[in-house]
Scaffold this motif. Structure first.
Motif, PDB file in Angstrom:
ATOM      1  N   GLY A  46      58.953  23.962   8.758  1.00  0.00           N
ATOM      2  CA  GLY A  46      59.145  24.351  10.153  1.00  0.00           C
ATOM      3  C   GLY A  46      57.909  24.197  11.020  1.00  0.00           C
ATOM      4  N   GLN A  47      56.946  23.389  10.544  1.00  0.00           N
ATOM      5  CA  GLN A  47      55.717  23.224  11.340  1.00  0.00           C
ATOM      6  C   GLN A  47      56.020  22.514  12.664  1.00  0.00           C
ATOM      7  OE1 GLN A  47      52.638  20.890   9.467  1.00  0.00           O
ATOM      8  NE2 GLN A  47      51.367  20.912  11.325  1.00  0.00           N
ATOM      9  N   VAL A  48      55.418  22.999  13.740  1.00  0.00           N
ATOM     10  CA  VAL A  48      55.625  22.381  15.055  1.00  0.00           C
ATOM     11  C   VAL A  48      54.311  22.098  15.782  1.00  0.00           C
ATOM     12  CG1 VAL A  48      57.916  23.401  15.460  1.00  0.00           C
ATOM     13  CG2 VAL A  48      55.862  24.652  16.149  1.00  0.00           C
ATOM     14  N   ASP A  49      53.217  22.696  15.293  1.00  0.00           N
ATOM     15  CA  ASP A  49      51.950  22.597  16.022  1.00  0.00           C
ATOM     16  C   ASP A  49      50.854  22.090  15.091  1.00  0.00           C
ATOM     17  OD1 ASP A  49      52.066  24.825  14.403  1.00  0.00           O
ATOM     18  OD2 ASP A  49      50.936  26.095  15.756  1.00  0.00           O
ATOM     19  N   ASP A  50      49.702  21.816  15.686  1.00  0.00           N
ATOM     20  CA  ASP A  50      48.583  21.332  14.881  1.00  0.00           C
ATOM     21  C   ASP A  50      47.286  21.616  15.616  1.00  0.00           C
ATOM     22  OD1 ASP A  50      47.511  20.046  12.606  1.00  0.00           O
ATOM     23  OD2 ASP A  50      49.199  18.634  12.633  1.00  0.00           O
ATOM     24  N   THR A  51      46.174  21.452  14.894  1.00  0.00           N
ATOM     25  CA  THR A  51      44.869  21.743  15.492  1.00  0.00           C
ATOM     26  C   THR A  51      44.497  20.661  16.507  1.00  0.00           C
ATOM     27  OG1 THR A  51      43.870  20.606  13.623  1.00  0.00           O
ATOM     28  CG2 THR A  51      43.994  23.003  13.494  1.00  0.00           C
ATOM     29  N   PRO A  52      43.761  21.015  17.550  1.00  0.00           N
ATOM     30  CA  PRO A  52      43.438  20.020  18.591  1.00  0.00           C
ATOM     31  C   PRO A  52      42.388  19.007  18.122  1.00  0.00           C
ATOM     32  CG  PRO A  52      42.500  22.180  19.146  1.00  0.00           C
ATOM     33  CD  PRO A  52      43.279  22.372  17.884  1.00  0.00           C
ATOM     34  N   TYR A  53      42.643  17.735  18.420  1.00  0.00           N
ATOM     35  CA  TYR A  53      41.605  16.715  18.196  1.00  0.00           C
ATOM     36  C   TYR A  53      40.404  17.077  19.055  1.00  0.00           C
ATOM     37  CZ  TYR A  53      44.683  13.444  15.735  1.00  0.00           C
ATOM     38  OH  TYR A  53      45.508  12.852  14.823  1.00  0.00           O
ATOM     39  N   GLY A  54      39.216  16.880  18.516  1.00  0.00           N
ATOM     40  CA  GLY A  54      38.001  17.210  19.257  1.00  0.00           C
ATOM     41  C   GLY A  54      37.554  18.637  19.025  1.00  0.00           C
ATOM     42  N   GLY A  55      38.395  19.399  18.298  1.00  0.00           N
ATOM     43  CA  GLY A  55      38.016  20.772  17.980  1.00  0.00           C
ATOM     44  C   GLY A  55      38.396  21.755  19.063  1.00  0.00           C
ATOM     45  N   GLY A  56      38.098  23.006  18.812  1.00  0.00           N
ATOM     46  CA  GLY A  56      38.417  24.055  19.781  1.00  0.00           C
ATOM     47  C   GLY A  56      39.465  24.991  19.231  1.00  0.00           C
ATOM     48  N   ALA A  57      39.643  26.084  19.975  1.00  0.00           N
ATOM     49  CA  ALA A  57      40.550  27.139  19.514  1.00  0.00           C
ATOM     50  C   ALA A  57      42.001  26.752  19.766  1.00  0.00           C
ATOM     51  CB  ALA A  57      40.228  28.434  20.268  1.00  0.00           C
TER      52      ALA A  57
END
Ligand SMILES: C[S@@+](CC[C@H](N)C(=O)[O-])C[C@H]1O[C@@H](n2cnc3c(N)ncnc32)[C@H](O)[C@@H]1O
Length: 213
Positions: A46-57
């Motif tokens: 059920g994954q829908v999101d991911d960590t942002p490229y370039g980093g950050g919260a």
């Protein structure tokens, strides 16, 4: 009119659908469909999101997830307008509401977390709307705000005439409506303007016109 909302929390809309004017037009002038991105995500668990490229919260709603949800619903790009709810969108005004209320079908995309992968807004959506210059936790309240504002403009949603002379309407030149009063005529020494009790419709009309801001 049919409005499709894509969200991670379809049940959040339950309250809205019980409220007037939406409850009154549902199943008639308004068909509302709710889609959960998780039901059609191509990712595991059920994954829908991911960590942002370039980093950050924070996490970003993935473009492939939104595309899969739209494909499952429409089998490709639909002919109607797809609106991404985002603080970066064009500001929601009554004029925008009137414009959208003319559509036969509309899709609203809601995000959470840090928001959409920008490619959703650029390539999957055909419009983007902000409900104001502040940040909410998700796009569900913005979608509900837009839904409610549109539903008021659908035939049969409001009592005859009550939707015409409202704040921001053309009839009021885009201005704010005059003040309203009801019984009792005096409460704690606070009185109702005498003209409103006079029965003189010409004077009442003039008094109201003077107070449109
Ligand atoms: C926490 S917000 C993301 C804020 C984003 N990181 C920013 O700084 O602009 C998560 C989602 O809520 C919705 N949202 C929040 N505020 C909104 C607003 N003023 N108008 C429309 N949608 C809004 C959008 O779908 C947004 O992607």
């Amino acid at each position: 009119m049919r409005i499709d909302v894509f969200t991670l929390v379809p049940h959040a809309f339950a309250w809205l659908t019980e409220q007037q004017p939406i409850a009154g037009v549902l199943g008639g002038e308004l068909e509302l469909r709710l889609f959960n991105y998780r039901d059609t995500t191509p990712l595991r668990a059920g994954q829908v999101d991911d960590t942002p490229y370039g980093g950050g919260a924070g996490m970003v709603l993935r473009v492939d997830v939104v595309a899969a949800a739209l494909d499952a619903a429409y089998g490709g790009a639909p002919a109607h307008r797809i609106v991404a709810m985002t603080p970066q969108g064009r500001p929601l005004t009554q004029a925008v509401v009137e414009e959208l209320a003319q559509e036969e079908a509309l899709t609203l995309l809601s995000a959470r977390f840090e928001g959409f992968d920008e490619r959703v807004v650029q390539h999957l959506a055909s419009d983007a709307i902000s409900i104001g210059p502040y940040v909410l936790s998700n796009g569900d309240l913005p979608a509900m705000v837009l839904l409610d504002a549109i539903a008021r403009r659908l035939p049969g949603a409001l009592a005859e005439g009550s939707g015409e002379l409202e704040s921001f309407s053309e009839e009021l030149g885009g201005g704010l409506e005059y003040p309203h009063y009801t019984r009792p005529p005096e409460f704690r020494g606070w009185t109702v303007p005498e003209v409103l009790l006079s029965g003189d419709h010409a004077r009442i009309e003039a008094w109201r016109r003077e107070r449109i801001r």
